[in-house]
Enzyme design. Structure first.
Site, mmCIF file in Angstrom:
data_model
loop_
_atom_site.group_PDB
_atom_site.id
_atom_site.type_symbol
_atom_site.label_atom_id
_atom_site.label_comp_id
_atom_site.label_asym_id
_atom_site.label_seq_id
_atom_site.Cartn_x
_atom_site.Cartn_y
_atom_site.Cartn_z
ATOM 1 N N GLY A 194 4.054 3.641 3.324
ATOM 2 C CA GLY A 194 5.259 2.991 3.819
ATOM 3 C C GLY A 194 5.626 1.802 2.967
ATOM 4 O O GLY A 194 4.870 1.362 2.096
ATOM 5 N N GLU A 195 6.806 1.280 3.245
ATOM 6 C CA GLU A 195 7.292 0.140 2.488
ATOM 7 C C GLU A 195 8.131 -0.729 3.400
ATOM 8 O O GLU A 195 8.963 -0.235 4.159
ATOM 9 C CB GLU A 195 8.126 0.611 1.293
ATOM 10 N N GLY A 196 7.887 -2.032 3.364
ATOM 11 C CA GLY A 196 8.624 -2.960 4.211
ATOM 12 C C GLY A 196 8.988 -4.218 3.460
ATOM 13 O O GLY A 196 8.888 -4.278 2.224
ATOM 14 N N GLY A 197 9.409 -5.208 4.216
ATOM 15 C CA GLY A 197 9.841 -6.454 3.610
ATOM 16 C C GLY A 197 8.734 -7.209 2.910
ATOM 17 O O GLY A 197 8.991 -8.058 2.053
ATOM 18 N N PHE A 198 7.473 -6.914 3.241
ATOM 19 C CA PHE A 198 6.351 -7.662 2.688
ATOM 20 C C PHE A 198 5.644 -6.891 1.576
ATOM 21 O O PHE A 198 4.669 -7.371 1.018
ATOM 22 C CB PHE A 198 5.353 -8.029 3.781
ATOM 23 N N VAL A 202 2.524 -0.098 1.268
ATOM 24 C CA VAL A 202 1.220 0.234 1.844
ATOM 25 C C VAL A 202 0.800 1.594 1.305
ATOM 26 O O VAL A 202 1.563 2.564 1.372
ATOM 27 C CB VAL A 202 1.273 0.264 3.383
ATOM 28 N N ASP A 257 6.328 -10.904 16.384
ATOM 29 C CA ASP A 257 7.059 -9.822 15.714
ATOM 30 C C ASP A 257 6.681 -8.474 16.318
ATOM 31 O O ASP A 257 6.413 -7.509 15.594
ATOM 32 C CB ASP A 257 6.777 -9.847 14.214
#
Length: 423
Positions: free
Chosen positions: A100-104, A107, A222
């Site tokens: 996955g990929e997010g704002g931080f 992964v 969050d």
């Protein structure tokens, strides 16, 4: 649900304001972070304390200095990985291993064998590679290490170790084979059964209850479906503690902080005042309950304007089981407990109350959700009820179509708008 092992070290927070992700001092008075007498009376061995460090110190410090500080504090509880090791177990962070990929950051899945580290068993892991361009990335990485380095609970994801080399910041977690609740609710072809949704809600509630029940409460800040990860048996575990915050102490009723989190989940009083309490988490939990009930996202700009905010759209239908059926997730195909859904809707309505004092505490929420497991009744139709249309004629026609298809055992897949609310 299994209880934490008696051998694991319980959560003992550092002093208030430690590892604030937005304060100028991320480590404040670590030299005074010592266990209370009540802790010692329970034969709890104290963790070594961090030296007193300011964020500016850490910004200028070498990665070696940071690793020394973390190793001194956590010892063998966390593994200090080398970047070359994490590159090896993820095949150089291959896109084929991307989870996955997010704002931080991204992964990646990795595989640890018995020979990598003494005392570390062979297992799949999730490796988060943080994007630290800017100050915030390092602060959130540090916050996660500090909180999850101490937190141990069956409903919190386990942090195995970290990596700090030059400008690189990585975290290594236990691998959660079923991914996030968000993926199952909104992106999978197969729908989560009612019983599984209830189990997930209960597990997540236990995780938040554990955080809030600490001697010095921790505010998660969050809570959302993408941060609820699922084990192979759909045990829910909270992840991503980059925005976690120590709760108020003494006579203080709240923590004043810069507003951070995710739109649609954040409590309205927190957005308007910056006052953060454990009841802020309760509001976010209520929003997730609504997502579990309706199968809709907290915010969805693709829907009509009156339906884009889940809380505003669903509120008029939560207090009546007759009206509730109109907004239940059509992917459940009517296979849910009517009594259980009604009580979950009532609980969600309490959680999203505009008055924080009217929201229940997390232990009460856990107790309520556990009580819903006794209900075995199921809805009597496999269809879904459309509520509103542009005309009365269309509404009657749609309802007749649903009744015919329900009797025939056919799932009704027509979109289900709701009556326009009076303004």
């Amino acid at each position: 649900m299994k209880q934490p092992s008696s051998k694991s070290k319980p959560w003992r927070p550092f002093t208030a304001n430690c590892c604030s992700t937005e304060d100028q001092t991320i480590f404040k008075n670590f030299s005074r972070c010592k266990p209370s007498r009540s802790d010692l009376s329970k034969n709890i061995a104290p963790l070594p304390s961090f030296r007193r460090l300011s964020f500016s110190d850490l910004s200028r410090s070498s990665s070696t200095r940071i690793n020394e500080d973390l190793a001194q504090s956590f010892g063998s509880d966390l593994f200090d990985f080398q970047l070359i090791e994490l590159r090896a177990i993820t095949q150089n962070f291959s896109s084929n291993f991307l989870l996955g990929e997010g704002g931080f950051g991204t992964v990646h899945k990795g595989y640890i064998d018995d020979n990598l580290r003494l005392g570390l068993k062979a297992q799949p892991v999730a490796v988060k590679l943080l994007d630290i361009e800017g100050l915030q990335g390092h602060r959130e990485w540090l916050a996660e290490v500090i909180f999850l380095g101490q937190l141990r609970h069956p409903n919190l994801v386990k942090l195995i170790g970290y990596c700090c080399e030059d400008e690189e910041r990585l975290l290594v977690y236990e691998f959660m084979p079923r991914g996030s609740l968000e993926n199952h609710l909104f992106r999978r072809l197969t729908s989560l059964p009612w019983g599984t949704r209830l189990k997930i809600a209960t597990g997540a509630a236990k995780g938040l209850s554990f955080l809030h029940g600490a001697e010095k409460p921790v505010i998660y800040r969050d809570f959302k479906t993408s941060n609820v990860l699922l084990d192979s048996d759909f045990t829910a575990k909270l992840s991503d503690f980059g925005l976690a915050k120590m709760g108020p102490e003494g006579s203080n009723t709240h923590v004043s902080t810069r507003v951070m989190g995710t739109y649609g989940y954040a409590a309205p009083e927190y957005i308007s005042t910056g006052h953060l309490t454990t009841k802020s988490d309760v509001y976010s939990f209520g929003v997730v309950l609504l997502e579990l009930l309706t199968g809709r996202r907290a915010t969805d700009k693709t829907r009509p304007k009156t339906e884009q905010n889940l809380v505003d759209w669903s509120k008029p239908y939560l207090s009546s089981s007759r009206r509730l059926r109109y907004i239940m997730d059509p992917r459940l195909a009517g296979q849910y407990s009517v009594k259980g859904a009604k009580e979950m809707a009532h609980l969600a309505l309490q959680c999203i109350s505009l008055n924080p004092k009217d929201r229940p505490r997390m232990p009460t929420i856990v107790e309520t959700l556990e009580g819903l497991q006794q209900y075995k009744d199921m809805a009597v139709t496999s269809g879904h009820w459309p509520v509103s249309s542009k005309s009365t004629k269309n509404r009657v026609s749609n309802n007749n179509n649903v009744n015919v298809k329900a009797r025939a055992g056919v799932n009704h897949k027509q979109p289900s708008p709701v009556p326009s609310r009076k303004t």
